[in-house]
Design a protein around this motif. Structure first.
Motif, PDB file in Angstrom:
ATOM      1  N   GLU A  17       0.879  -1.180   0.000  1.00 55.40           N
ATOM      2  CA  GLU A  17       0.000   0.000   0.000  1.00 55.40           C
ATOM      3  C   GLU A  17       0.914   1.226   0.000  1.00 55.40           C
ATOM      4  O   GLU A  17       1.761   1.370   0.897  1.00 55.40           O
ATOM      5  N   VAL A  18       0.744   2.050  -1.005  1.00 52.87           N
ATOM      6  CA  VAL A  18       1.694   3.141  -1.212  1.00 52.87           C
ATOM      7  C   VAL A  18       1.018   4.476  -0.922  1.00 52.87           C
ATOM      8  O   VAL A  18      -0.077   4.758  -1.427  1.00 52.87           O
ATOM      9  N   ARG A  19       1.683   5.248  -0.084  1.00 52.23           N
ATOM     10  CA  ARG A  19       1.246   6.627   0.154  1.00 52.23           C
ATOM     11  C   ARG A  19       2.360   7.534  -0.349  1.00 52.23           C
ATOM     12  O   ARG A  19       3.433   7.058  -0.703  1.00 52.23           O
ATOM     13  N   GLY A  20       2.117   8.808  -0.375  1.00 55.75           N
ATOM     14  CA  GLY A  20       3.153   9.722  -0.863  1.00 55.75           C
ATOM     15  C   GLY A  20       4.332   9.820   0.082  1.00 55.75           C
ATOM     16  O   GLY A  20       5.471  10.049  -0.331  1.00 55.75           O
ATOM     17  N   THR A  21       4.062   9.648   1.361  1.00 53.17           N
ATOM     18  CA  THR A  21       5.139   9.709   2.348  1.00 53.17           C
ATOM     19  C   THR A  21       5.205   8.381   3.077  1.00 53.17           C
ATOM     20  O   THR A  21       4.268   7.593   3.057  1.00 53.17           O
ATOM     21  N   GLY A  22       6.323   8.166   3.740  1.00 53.29           N
ATOM     22  CA  GLY A  22       6.482   6.921   4.501  1.00 53.29           C
ATOM     23  C   GLY A  22       6.751   5.754   3.578  1.00 53.29           C
ATOM     24  O   GLY A  22       6.397   5.774   2.393  1.00 53.29           O
ATOM     25  N   ALA A  23       7.401   4.750   4.131  1.00 54.06           N
ATOM     26  CA  ALA A  23       7.665   3.559   3.333  1.00 54.06           C
ATOM     27  C   ALA A  23       6.347   2.850   3.031  1.00 54.06           C
ATOM     28  O   ALA A  23       5.381   2.981   3.785  1.00 54.06           O
ATOM     29  N   PRO A  24       6.299   2.080   1.936  1.00 45.50           N
ATOM     30  CA  PRO A  24       5.060   1.353   1.608  1.00 45.50           C
ATOM     31  C   PRO A  24       4.650   0.418   2.740  1.00 45.50           C
ATOM     32  O   PRO A  24       5.501  -0.182   3.408  1.00 45.50           O
ATOM     33  N   ILE A  25       3.355   0.276   2.940  1.00 45.92           N
ATOM     34  CA  ILE A  25       2.831  -0.612   3.984  1.00 45.92           C
ATOM     35  C   ILE A  25       2.724  -2.025   3.408  1.00 45.92           C
ATOM     36  O   ILE A  25       2.241  -2.216   2.290  1.00 45.92           O
ATOM     37  N   TRP A  26       3.202  -2.989   4.186  1.00 45.80           N
ATOM     38  CA  TRP A  26       3.027  -4.397   3.793  1.00 45.80           C
ATOM     39  C   TRP A  26       1.559  -4.759   3.909  1.00 45.80           C
ATOM     40  O   TRP A  26       0.996  -4.725   5.001  1.00 45.80           O
ATOM     41  N   ARG A  27       0.921  -5.132   2.802  1.00 43.17           N
ATOM     42  CA  ARG A  27      -0.448  -5.630   2.875  1.00 43.17           C
ATOM     43  C   ARG A  27      -0.509  -7.130   2.695  1.00 43.17           C
ATOM     44  O   ARG A  27      -1.397  -7.784   3.210  1.00 43.17           O
ATOM     45  N   HIS A  28       0.441  -7.678   1.935  1.00 43.17           N
ATOM     46  CA  HIS A  28       0.331  -9.117   1.710  1.00 43.17           C
ATOM     47  C   HIS A  28       1.614  -9.663   1.102  1.00 43.17           C
ATOM     48  O   HIS A  28       2.196  -9.073   0.211  1.00 43.17           O
ATOM     49  N   TRP A  29       2.055 -10.804   1.628  1.00 46.00           N
ATOM     50  CA  TRP A  29       2.998 -11.687   0.942  1.00 46.00           C
ATOM     51  C   TRP A  29       2.529 -13.091   1.266  1.00 46.00           C
ATOM     52  O   TRP A  29       2.513 -13.486   2.433  1.00 46.00           O
ATOM     53  N   GLY A  30       2.053 -13.786   0.245  1.00 45.83           N
ATOM     54  CA  GLY A  30       1.505 -15.114   0.494  1.00 45.83           C
ATOM     55  C   GLY A  30       0.764 -15.598  -0.743  1.00 45.83           C
ATOM     56  O   GLY A  30       1.193 -15.333  -1.879  1.00 45.83           O
ATOM     57  N   GLY A  31      -0.375 -16.266  -0.521  1.00 49.13           N
ATOM     58  CA  GLY A  31      -1.102 -16.919  -1.614  1.00 49.13           C
ATOM     59  C   GLY A  31      -1.534 -15.958  -2.712  1.00 49.13           C
ATOM     60  O   GLY A  31      -1.762 -14.772  -2.466  1.00 49.13           O
ATOM     61  N   ARG A  32      -1.655 -16.497  -3.917  1.00 50.57           N
ATOM     62  CA  ARG A  32      -2.008 -15.699  -5.101  1.00 50.57           C
ATOM     63  C   ARG A  32      -3.404 -15.120  -4.934  1.00 50.57           C
ATOM     64  O   ARG A  32      -4.343 -15.808  -4.546  1.00 50.57           O
ATOM     65  N   ILE A  33      -3.533 -13.837  -5.233  1.00 54.90           N
ATOM     66  CA  ILE A  33      -4.847 -13.195  -5.224  1.00 54.90           C
ATOM     67  C   ILE A  33      -5.074 -12.567  -6.584  1.00 54.90           C
ATOM     68  O   ILE A  33      -4.123 -12.368  -7.358  1.00 54.90           O
ATOM     69  N   ALA A  34      -6.343 -12.246  -6.873  1.00 56.51           N
ATOM     70  CA  ALA A  34      -6.668 -11.687  -8.190  1.00 56.51           C
ATOM     71  C   ALA A  34      -5.982 -10.337  -8.352  1.00 56.51           C
ATOM     72  O   ALA A  34      -5.735  -9.620  -7.378  1.00 56.51           O
ATOM     73  N   ASP A  35      -5.736 -10.005  -9.593  1.00 54.99           N
ATOM     74  CA  ASP A  35      -5.016  -8.774  -9.892  1.00 54.99           C
ATOM     75  C   ASP A  35      -5.880  -7.533  -9.675  1.00 54.99           C
ATOM     76  O   ASP A  35      -5.378  -6.425  -9.559  1.00 54.99           O
ATOM     77  N   GLY A  85      17.424   7.847  13.343  1.00 54.58           N
ATOM     78  CA  GLY A  85      16.185   7.080  13.225  1.00 54.58           C
ATOM     79  C   GLY A  85      15.462   7.552  11.981  1.00 54.58           C
ATOM     80  O   GLY A  85      15.256   8.745  11.809  1.00 54.58           O
ATOM     81  N   VAL A  86      15.116   6.635  11.105  1.00 48.82           N
ATOM     82  CA  VAL A  86      14.533   7.103   9.839  1.00 48.82           C
ATOM     83  C   VAL A  86      13.011   7.170   9.927  1.00 48.82           C
ATOM     84  O   VAL A  86      12.365   6.378  10.618  1.00 48.82           O
ATOM     85  N   GLU A  87      12.491   8.125   9.230  1.00 47.17           N
ATOM     86  CA  GLU A  87      11.050   8.308   9.051  1.00 47.17           C
ATOM     87  C   GLU A  87      10.952   8.949   7.672  1.00 47.17           C
ATOM     88  O   GLU A  87      11.195  10.143   7.527  1.00 47.17           O
ATOM     89  N   PHE A  88      10.715   8.138   6.683  1.00 52.92           N
ATOM     90  CA  PHE A  88      10.877   8.628   5.306  1.00 52.92           C
ATOM     91  C   PHE A  88       9.771   9.615   4.959  1.00 52.92           C
ATOM     92  O   PHE A  88       8.587   9.362   5.176  1.00 52.92           O
ATOM     93  N   ASP A  89      10.177  10.751   4.388  1.00 56.36           N
ATOM     94  CA  ASP A  89       9.155  11.738   4.044  1.00 56.36           C
ATOM     95  C   ASP A  89       8.827  11.739   2.563  1.00 56.36           C
ATOM     96  O   ASP A  89       7.912  12.427   2.134  1.00 56.36           O
ATOM     97  N   CYS A  90       9.562  10.999   1.787  1.00 55.18           N
ATOM     98  CA  CYS A  90       9.214  10.928   0.366  1.00 55.18           C
ATOM     99  C   CYS A  90       9.324   9.490  -0.094  1.00 55.18           C
ATOM    100  O   CYS A  90      10.283   8.790   0.227  1.00 55.18           O
ATOM    101  N   CYS A  91       8.329   9.026  -0.827  1.00 57.31           N
ATOM    102  CA  CYS A  91       8.302   7.631  -1.294  1.00 57.31           C
ATOM    103  C   CYS A  91       7.800   7.587  -2.727  1.00 57.31           C
ATOM    104  O   CYS A  91       6.736   8.137  -3.035  1.00 57.31           O
ATOM    105  N   THR A  92       8.564   6.967  -3.593  1.00 60.15           N
ATOM    106  CA  THR A  92       8.047   6.673  -4.940  1.00 60.15           C
ATOM    107  C   THR A  92       8.179   5.175  -5.166  1.00 60.15           C
ATOM    108  O   THR A  92       9.116   4.541  -4.684  1.00 60.15           O
ATOM    109  N   VAL A  93       7.219   4.632  -5.877  1.00 68.18           N
ATOM    110  CA  VAL A  93       7.266   3.208  -6.231  1.00 68.18           C
ATOM    111  C   VAL A  93       7.023   3.099  -7.723  1.00 68.18           C
ATOM    112  O   VAL A  93       6.013   3.592  -8.236  1.00 68.18           O
TER     113      VAL A  93
END
Ligand code: GLA
Length: 707
Positions: A17-35, A85-93
């Motif tokens: 899950e990607v926001r403009g700031t902060g590192a991406p949030i882990w939503r899932h690593w596991g079984g295949r889900i629909a695209d 201590g990091v707190e990322f203020d810019c994130c691009t994916v």
């Protein structure tokens, strides 16, 4: 603005899950889900819990310490006495083919972090990596940078990992998931005899052949950490990375540090499925780049046949006996170079011993090739004996610690591979051997741990040692691309996915006892494909254990790997010589089937273990009995991968290690030997394949082909 970035494999998906700031949030690593997913966002949506910060901090790909993240951080760094201590203020994916490229910057801490997650759909392996850059104007000291930090769901139950020592590599252990944390650390300076830095996590109900399994292995040949931590939210995190000594990595302004890749996989088909994913990934990353390797030639390695006791006549005669029995590559092990009468001297002086080889090695190599075999040579480039010309000329080239005594192991010291002049010297020596002799193969050894490993300023050189060794190997590979390499470190002390991109074989263990070898090889195959597994038939009694085993059993156990001999065939009696020749003929007939396709490893009732190689319509199956049977009759061996094959013919191809010659088989097995018996695949999956009564220390080989 919230969006999702996902990667999909055959059976798995990864969602951020990607926001403009902060590192991406882990939503899932596991079984295949629909695209077409659009789950409700996690950020700001799930409310707060009691005794928590008012700002919600879900698990991200790069949580830092000090700003509200209380679990194990991704990064530990400082600038002088100042904590970073990091707190990322810019994130691009961004997407890059099958990869997600995450770029994070923290303008307060003045660091940038690049993360890459590449999911190879052919293997279902995510290759995750991280690079940190010092964007500030003062040095940044790094304490820890995870190659990746991955989420593990709360219903994981077991962690399967490996321990080990010289002569007892890859000992399997299974533990419950930790209530607090779990760590495996290595500070030996090389991979170590526990095998690749990796583990398997089994979800509730998962087995060897079914259920959800998460697994990882770090592509690195040095100090490392694997860590799992239970979060009080209810899940676990999994991290892996290079273990860094205090002060080891200081990044000057503008400099960066790249963590080695972590290979992480998810399988629905149990831990064996995760191993198959690793095999595919290792094959695709390795020197054959996913193509089938050339047939793995039968080796004879001189080590246990004669140790240091050689000369041109003796080795020439050994080579003749090797060629006569069917050997295809003759590897001259330790003892060939100047002054090397035992393990106390000579390392570093890579010129043939004039006493043993007055004409150099050219005559012997010519003799070997004239016999129709390839010629291979043992080297241990990173090492030096204090009693050597190299050490006398360059004592400062050895790693040590100022003001401390030198610590030898096996009477040897380690050269500082971070120094360009050391690498240049070693390149010149090895290049001269490869340029002047018909060498197609180098066995590259590393027979000790690193201690101490400091430079003149007292800074730890463990990481630099590994990158220096990689650089030398890469240079030799580039200059001599046709030469194959075997990675060895006192047997299996350097088996990992980092060196596997550069080498063509591993020496699995110095323990050639076939009973010990069954477990060691099964551990090896958890991470690495069988064609990379050096597997030798040794003498009886085994030099490492003193136990005696029949030639049939010794050869049967070596069969699935890259087969070789480590004995003098001239010392065998006629019956054993003939049995070994038959085993070599069988290996040559079967190696293409053993070394392509997939591997399944399983256990059946009453101590039977099995190994199947190929594809469900065309399998070679090796069933091994180590200890005597407890039950009156062997119970059928269930083969879950055959469920969808309508009909198969099962042939008993060989039954080795038996006290009799196999002529008095019960009628069913005589039929399976003489013509084959028909089975439905779902019968073999649900009920199992009948196996003959087997003595302790025997192997039955079946061929199972779709009818
Ligand atoms: C290590 C290797 C052996 C052999 C010896 C030679 O122990 O594992 O196979 O090459 O070194 O010294």
């Amino acid at each position: 603005m919230i969006r999702y970035e996902a990667l999909h494999g055959r059976d798995c998906s990864l969602v951020l899950e990607v926001r403009g700031t902060g590192a991406p949030i882990w939503r899932h690593w596991g079984g295949r889900i629909a695209d077409s997913l659009a789950p409700p966002p996690l950020a700001d949506g799930r409310g707060s819990t009691s005794f928590s910060l008012d700002t919600d901090l879900p698990l991200t790909t790069a949580p830092g310490f000090g700003h509200g993240w209380f679990d194990r951080p991704f990064l530990l760094a400082s600038r002088g006495a100042q904590h970073v201590g990091v707190e990322f203020d810019c994130c691009t994916v961004e997407r890059d083919g099958d990869a997600l490229v995450v770029r994070l910057t923290d303008t307060v801490a003045r660091v940038a972090l690049d993360q890459r997650f590449e999911l190879d759909p052919a293997s279902d392996v995510v290759e995750a990596s991280a690079t940190i850059t010092n964007c500030g104007d003062t040095p940044l000291d790094l304490g820890w940078l995870a190659s990746a930090l991955l989420p593990l769901p709360g219903d994981c139950r077991w962690v399967r990992s490996f321990t080990g020592r010289h002569n007892a590599e890859l000992v399997e252990t299974v533990e419950p998931m930790p209530a607090h944390g779990w760590r495996r650390e290595n500070r030996r300076g090389l991979t170590g005899h526990a095998g690749p830095p990796g583990l398997f996590v089994l979800r509730d109900g998962a087995t060897a052949h079914a259920g959800d399994v998460f697994a990882c292995q770090l592509a690195w040949s040095g100090n490392h950490v694997l860590a799992m931590d239970h979060s009080d939210e209810g899940y676990w995190t999994l991290q892996a990375g290079v273990w860094l000594a205090p002060g080891e990595i200081r990044l000057e302004p503008g400099a960066h540090f790249a963590a080695p890749p972590l290979l992480a996989t998810f399988a629905r088909t149990g831990s064996n499925g995760a191993s198959q994913n690793f095999h595919t990934a290792i094959r695709r990353r390795g020197p054959w780049a996913g193509s089938p390797p050339p047939p793995r030639p039968v080796h004879l390695n001189s080590w246990e046949a004669c140790y240091f006791d050689h000369d041109e006549a003796r080795i020439g005669a050994l080579a003749e006996r090797a060629a006569a029995i069917g050997v295809e590559r003759f590897v001259l092990d330790d003892g060939w170079f100047a002054g090397r009468s035992d393990d106390r001297r000579g390392l570093g002086d890579w010129t043939p011993d004039p006493a043993k080889y007055p004409q150099g090695l050219a005559a012997l190599a010519g003799h070997v090739t004239a016999l129709g075999m390839e010629f291979g040579l043992w080297v241990e480039p990173e090492m030096v004996n204090p009693d050597s010309d190299l050490y006398r000329a360059h004592p400062d080239w050895a790693l040590g610690a100022a003001g401390r005594p030198l610590r030898t192991a096996r009477h040897q010291l380690v050269l500082d591979m971070s120094r360009a002049e050391v690498r240049d010297h070693l390149f010149a020596r090895i290049d001269a051997l490869l340029a002047t002799l018909p060498i197609t193969y180098l066995k590259w050894d590393h027979n000790r741990d690193l201690a101490p490993a400091e430079d003149a300023e007292g800074r730890a050189r463990y990481h630099a040692q590994v990158t220096g060794s990689y650089a030398l190997i890469d240079r030799i590979r580039a200059a001599h691309p046709a030469v194959e390499l075997e990675a060895c470190a006192g047997g299996g002390g350097r088996i990992d996915a980092g060196i596997a991109t550069r080498t063509h074989r591993f020496w699995t263990s110095d323990n050639l006892d076939a009973v010990s070898r069954v477990a060691i090889q099964r551990g090896f195959l958890a991470f690495m494909p069988p064609e990379l597994m050096g597997a030798h038939v040794g003498a009886s009694p085994a030099h490492a254990t003193g136990r005696r085993q029949s030639i049939g059993f010794r050869a049967g156990v070596a069969l699935p790997g890259h087969f070789g001999l480590e004995l003098d065939p001239g010392k065998l009696d006629a019956a054993d010589h003939a049995a070994l020749a038959t085993a070599i003929t069988r290996y040559k007939a079967w190696r293409a089937r053993l070394h392509s396709g997939r591997v399944w490893q399983g256990e059946a009732a009453d101590g039977l273990v099995w190994h199947a190689a190929g594809e469900p319509g065309d399998l070679l199956l090796l069933v091994t009995r180590i200890a005597p049977a407890s039950n009156r009759r062997p119970q059928p061996v269930r083969l879950p991968m055959l469920a969808d094959v309508p009909a198969l013919t099962a042939r008993l191809e060989a039954l080795v290690g038996m006290r009799h010659d196999g002529t008095d088989l019960p009628p069913l097995f005589a039929q399976m030997r003489d013509g084959g018996a028909a089975f439905a695949g779902d019968w073999l999956a649900a009920v199992g394949l009948p196996v003959p009564p087997m003595h302790a220390e025997s192997v039955a080989v079946f061929s199972l082909r779709a009818a």
